[in-house]
Scaffold this active site. Structure first.
Site, mmCIF file in Angstrom:
data_model
loop_
_atom_site.group_PDB
_atom_site.id
_atom_site.type_symbol
_atom_site.label_atom_id
_atom_site.label_comp_id
_atom_site.label_asym_id
_atom_site.label_seq_id
_atom_site.Cartn_x
_atom_site.Cartn_y
_atom_site.Cartn_z
ATOM 1 N N CYS A 21 -21.266 1.138 -9.684
ATOM 2 C CA CYS A 21 -20.335 1.864 -8.809
ATOM 3 C C CYS A 21 -20.229 3.326 -9.216
ATOM 4 O O CYS A 21 -20.188 4.223 -8.371
ATOM 5 C CB CYS A 21 -18.965 1.190 -8.790
ATOM 6 S SG CYS A 21 -18.200 0.995 -10.418
ATOM 7 N N CYS B 190 -16.546 -6.893 -15.668
ATOM 8 C CA CYS B 190 -17.472 -5.808 -15.322
ATOM 9 C C CYS B 190 -18.581 -5.655 -16.370
ATOM 10 O O CYS B 190 -19.706 -5.272 -16.036
ATOM 11 C CB CYS B 190 -16.724 -4.482 -15.184
ATOM 12 S SG CYS B 190 -15.751 -4.353 -13.664
ATOM 13 N N ASP C 264 0.794 -1.238 0.000
ATOM 14 C CA ASP C 264 0.000 0.000 0.000
ATOM 15 C C ASP C 264 0.825 1.285 0.000
ATOM 16 O O ASP C 264 0.672 2.122 -0.886
ATOM 17 C CB ASP C 264 -0.971 -0.021 1.190
ATOM 18 C CG ASP C 264 -1.965 1.128 1.138
ATOM 19 O OD1 ASP C 264 -2.340 1.530 0.022
ATOM 20 O OD2 ASP C 264 -2.370 1.616 2.189
#
Length: 378
Positions: free
Chosen positions: A194, A188, A134
């Site tokens: 979203c 998708c 991250d």
């Protein structure tokens, strides 16, 4: 060295230490991601938390010159809480995003990567490795996508067939030339849920996020929240899951796999008013092991004040008046002033009028004026 066999053995070892998915890719540049990051920079869509050097983010050999391949790993985290507490009038609760439930994922993923590094050192003389989670330079999502962990969804999350998008990512660059895996197909399709439900329109197009409008980012800033976002935050005290919770690929993915990620309900959905009174030490003792604590208590407390305004929680008025009068932090005083105006009532109005004559900070005075305008509208 039989690299194929080493790869198979490493996959087995990774699974034995709690890695849910592992994939391999080359250490060649991530050209498509580089183009996307440049575009993001041109549009001023970056959050400011990222590594600024785009070359470092997309060229693994700048981080490990002898790098030949990258190992990507994923750990699944829960999407649902067992026995979640319910907030009610007089006892309102906030919510931490799922990525902040249980043990801080930076710690958990790093532990796995360190064990894998040790495993490789015991088997490969002169092995070179560089791991990151991250906060490292590489874009985790780009690595995971090319290594076949999942596809990059329109919501900018990696979506895996097994665990949906509820996965933590980490990677390790190494000089071992592991055979690469193939990316998996993007599923998708025509779905754009979203994008349609993002509370602030932060998802400007499929796979393109304006981080400055993203609630997950806004809840982590330390300044006064811009007016247009205050009513959008709801009761979120850290992060936002909306673009994940609406995703059809996440349906039925509870991911109760790792005990360390199972949330303490009182931490994941904390009572709001007690949050306002925590000292730094109390905050660290209570929330220090979760990812959402990394920015300290101020953003969490500011967001808790906005959540109380969202609920128009009259019982919190005395605490908000106390903050307005006595808190040393202008951001907290100002946010409290606005919240008092939003909640309304005589006590709130009287406190705002009194504070208006005593406050010296220009920014706080602006918020007091906004609060008084809201009270008048009430």
């Amino acid at each position: 060295m039989n690299v194929e066999q080493l790869k198979m053995d490493l996959i087995e070892y990774a699974k034995s230490i709690g890695v849910d998915k592992i994939g391999f890719t080359t250490a060649s540049p991530f050209q498509e991601m580089k183009n996307r990051l440049k575009r993001q920079q041109e549009l001023n869509y970056q959050s400011g938390f990222e590594e600024e050097d785009i070359d470092k983010r997309t060229e693994p050999k700048k981080l490990l010159p002898e790098g030949e391949s990258i190992i990507a790993i994923a750990l699944a985290y829960p999407s649902k809480m067992k026995n979640p507490p319910t907030g009610k009038k007089g006892e309102r609760r906030g919510i931490f995003a799922r990525a902040s439930w249980g043990l801080d994922y930076h710690v958990a993923v790093k532990q796995r990567l360190e064990l894998m590094e040790q495993w490789l050192r015991e088997r490969v003389p002169n092995v070179s490795v560089k791991s990151m989670v991250d906060t490292g330079e590489l874009v985790d999502r780009a690595v995971a996508e090319r290594a076949g962990i999942g596809w990059s969804g329109k919501n900018c999350s990696i979506i895996t067939p097994e665990f949906g998008s509820y996965v933590y990512l980490g990677e390790m660059i190494t000089n071992i030339p592991f055979p690469p895996d193939s990316p998996i197909e993007n599923e998708c399709g025509d779905c754009r849920l979203c994008l349609d439900v993002c509370p602030t329109g932060a998802l400007v197009e499929p796979g393109q996020l304006n981080a400055k409008r993203c609630i997950a980012f806004i809840t982590q800033t330390k300044d006064v929240v811009p007016d247009e976002f205050r009513t959008k935050i709801g009761n979120r005290v850290y992060g936002c899951d909306t673009c994940q919770t609406v995703c059809p690929k996440n349906k039925g993915k509870t991911n109760w796999i790792h005990d360390e990620f199972l949330p303490d309900p009182e931490l994941a959905k904390p009572l709001l008013v007690p949050l306002l009174k925590l000292s730094n030490k109390e905050f660290k003792n209570k929330f220090g092991t979760i990812a959402g604590s990394w920015r300290g208590k101020k953003p969490i407390q500011r967001n808790a004040i906005l959540a109380l305004a969202h609920f128009k929680e009259q019982s919190a008025v005395p605490e908000l008046i106390e903050l307005l009068k006595k808190d040393e932090r202008p951001v907290i005083r100002g946010t409290s002033a606005w919240a008092l105006g939003k909640i309304g009532g005589k006590k709130a109005k009287d406190a705002l009028l009194e504070a208006y004559h005593q406050e010296k900070d220009e920014e706080v005075l602006r918020e007091i004026k906004k609060g008084l305008e809201l009270v008048e509208r009430d």
